[in-house]
Design a protein around this motif. Structure first.
Motif, PDB file in Angstrom:
ATOM      1  N   ARG A  12       0.820  -1.213   0.000  1.00 36.89           N
ATOM      2  CA  ARG A  12       0.000   0.000   0.000  1.00 36.89           C
ATOM      3  C   ARG A  12       0.854   1.263   0.000  1.00 36.89           C
ATOM      4  O   ARG A  12       0.505   2.246  -0.680  1.00 36.89           O
ATOM      5  N   PHE A  13       1.962   1.223   0.753  1.00 31.76           N
ATOM      6  CA  PHE A  13       2.756   2.439   0.932  1.00 31.76           C
ATOM      7  C   PHE A  13       4.110   2.384   0.236  1.00 31.76           C
ATOM      8  O   PHE A  13       4.858   3.344   0.288  1.00 31.76           O
ATOM      9  N   ARG A  14       4.445   1.266  -0.371  1.00 30.38           N
ATOM     10  CA  ARG A  14       5.717   1.092  -1.079  1.00 30.38           C
ATOM     11  C   ARG A  14       6.904   1.268  -0.137  1.00 30.38           C
ATOM     12  O   ARG A  14       7.939   1.817  -0.488  1.00 30.38           O
ATOM     13  N   GLY A  15       6.728   0.785   1.085  1.00 29.79           N
ATOM     14  CA  GLY A  15       7.806   0.833   2.056  1.00 29.79           C
ATOM     15  C   GLY A  15       8.885  -0.180   1.728  1.00 29.79           C
ATOM     16  O   GLY A  15       8.630  -1.225   1.139  1.00 29.79           O
ATOM     17  N   ARG A  16      10.096   0.161   2.131  1.00 35.63           N
ATOM     18  CA  ARG A  16      11.230  -0.747   1.942  1.00 35.63           C
ATOM     19  C   ARG A  16      11.758  -1.295   3.258  1.00 35.63           C
ATOM     20  O   ARG A  16      12.451  -2.314   3.274  1.00 35.63           O
ATOM     21  N   TYR A  17      11.415  -0.639   4.356  1.00 37.88           N
ATOM     22  CA  TYR A  17      11.947  -1.023   5.661  1.00 37.88           C
ATOM     23  C   TYR A  17      10.897  -0.867   6.749  1.00 37.88           C
ATOM     24  O   TYR A  17       9.940  -0.103   6.608  1.00 37.88           O
ATOM     25  N   VAL A  18      11.110  -1.566   7.845  1.00 38.04           N
ATOM     26  CA  VAL A  18      10.472  -1.253   9.113  1.00 38.04           C
ATOM     27  C   VAL A  18      11.582  -0.972  10.113  1.00 38.04           C
ATOM     28  O   VAL A  18      12.622  -1.640  10.112  1.00 38.04           O
TER      29      VAL A  18
END
Length: 333
Positions: free
Chosen positions: A80-86
């Motif tokens: 949904r957010f195109r995140g690469r990391y947490v």
């Protein structure tokens, strides 16, 4: 092609170096996972010089989420957010929990900024957390392919958990311990945490990257989020001046939508509401090109935090699981 610009915003001149196109690498948005992991992670990760703009979310783990919940949330972060990391926040002391983090992250092509959580009780529980995390990093074969960095935090200098010399010793010992699996080490800290300890240059010199708490709401000069850019620059330029060219991230980074007993402004005109929480991230997006010009490929930033269930006021989601505002940050500029 990307530009890599060295120096701070106040620098008299900028040195531009053109780099070739970025190949597929973990956890780039175009990454295709191999059928089998390579022998080691030496050629696995994206170059940190190519990591800027929105990176992903701080994600609190105090609730000790189930593997199914981690899978659900991490999939949402990626798709949904195109995140690469947490970037982990808080602590779960359940045995095997970080193995679940590794499983859920790799399934969803996410990297992890792991955290050794000191807490606020002034005890030594963090030592057991450190040892348990290191054991997982050295024994779980997927861990080096998911864990981008280990952070000591959160705000150990500001909270006076360890002296700069003690923290430096911990960082160096961790770097030595994790050298075989090529996992770097840092500290998750405010600019003021360093500054109130005389700059703590020994800590800055020891860490592999600089992971910054950027929380301008707490500035004595804070007003509304759309006016926060000078406050961001004030802290950022301090790190540029003292960081000796190291990669920098805004990891605990955001503006609250409500105040609470633990979230009180230091300025009488600082405004906490949903509109200002949204405006802060829009401010970072509007300055994407400026942040990209920072030393070592630019600033990669996290949104703090994924949900109000984790920390009231800072979540992108409210406690009912609804987005508090449209959130589609830039991942490239």
């Amino acid at each position: 092609m990307d530009g890599d610009v060295s120096g701070g915003f106040g620098a008299a001149s900028l040195n531009l170096a053109i780099k070739p196109a970025v190949k597929s690498c973990y956890p780039a948005l175009n990454f295709n996972k191999p059928s089998k992991l390579p022998a080691d992670n030496s050629a696995w990760w994206c170059d940190s010089r190519d990591e800027f703009a929105f990176m992903g979310f701080s994600y609190e783990v105090t609730a000790c989420q189930s593997l199914s919940q981690l899978r659900k949330d991490f999939k949402d972060i990626r798709t949904r957010f195109r995140g690469r990391y947490v970037r982990l926040y808080g602590a779960c002391d359940t045995q095997g929990f970080y193995d679940d983090i590794i499983t859920a992250a790799y399934e969803n092509t996410l990297g992890v900024h792991a955290l050794i959580w000191f807490g606020f009780n002034g005890d030594n529980v963090w030592m057991g957390r450190r040892d348990a995390l290191f054991n997982t990093l050295l024994t779980n074969p997927t861990a080096p392919f998911v864990t981008r960095v280990v952070q000591f935090g959160s705000e150990p200098l500001f909270d006076n958990v360890l002296t700069p010399s003690e923290l430096t010793a911990q960082v160096k010992a961790a770097e030595s311990r994790l050298k075989s699996v090529r996992i770097p080490v840092t500290v998750s800290e405010l600019a003021y945490g360093y500054q109130e300890r005389g700059g703590a240059q020994n800590v800055l010199d020891a860490i592999d990257s600089i992971n910054i708490h950027m929380l301008p709401f707490f500035s004595q000069n804070a007003s509304t989020a759309d006016q926060a850019w000078p406050l961001v620059l004030q802290d950022l330029d301090w790190f540029i001046a003292h960081g000796k060219g190291k990669k920098m991230y805004f990891d605990e980074n955001g503006w609250p939508s409500v105040t609470s007993p633990g979230v009180q402004p230091n300025s009488p005109v600082a405004v906490a509401d949903v509109a200002n929480e949204q405006a802060y991230y829009e401010l970072l997006d509007a300055h994407c090109e400026d942040l990209k010009q920072v030393v070592h490929g630019g600033i990669g930033w996290f949104a703090h935090i994924y949900s109000d269930d984790m920390e009231p006021g800072y979540g992108i989601y409210d406690t009912n699981g609804h987005l508090k505002f449209p959130f589609h940050p830039r991942t490239y500029c």
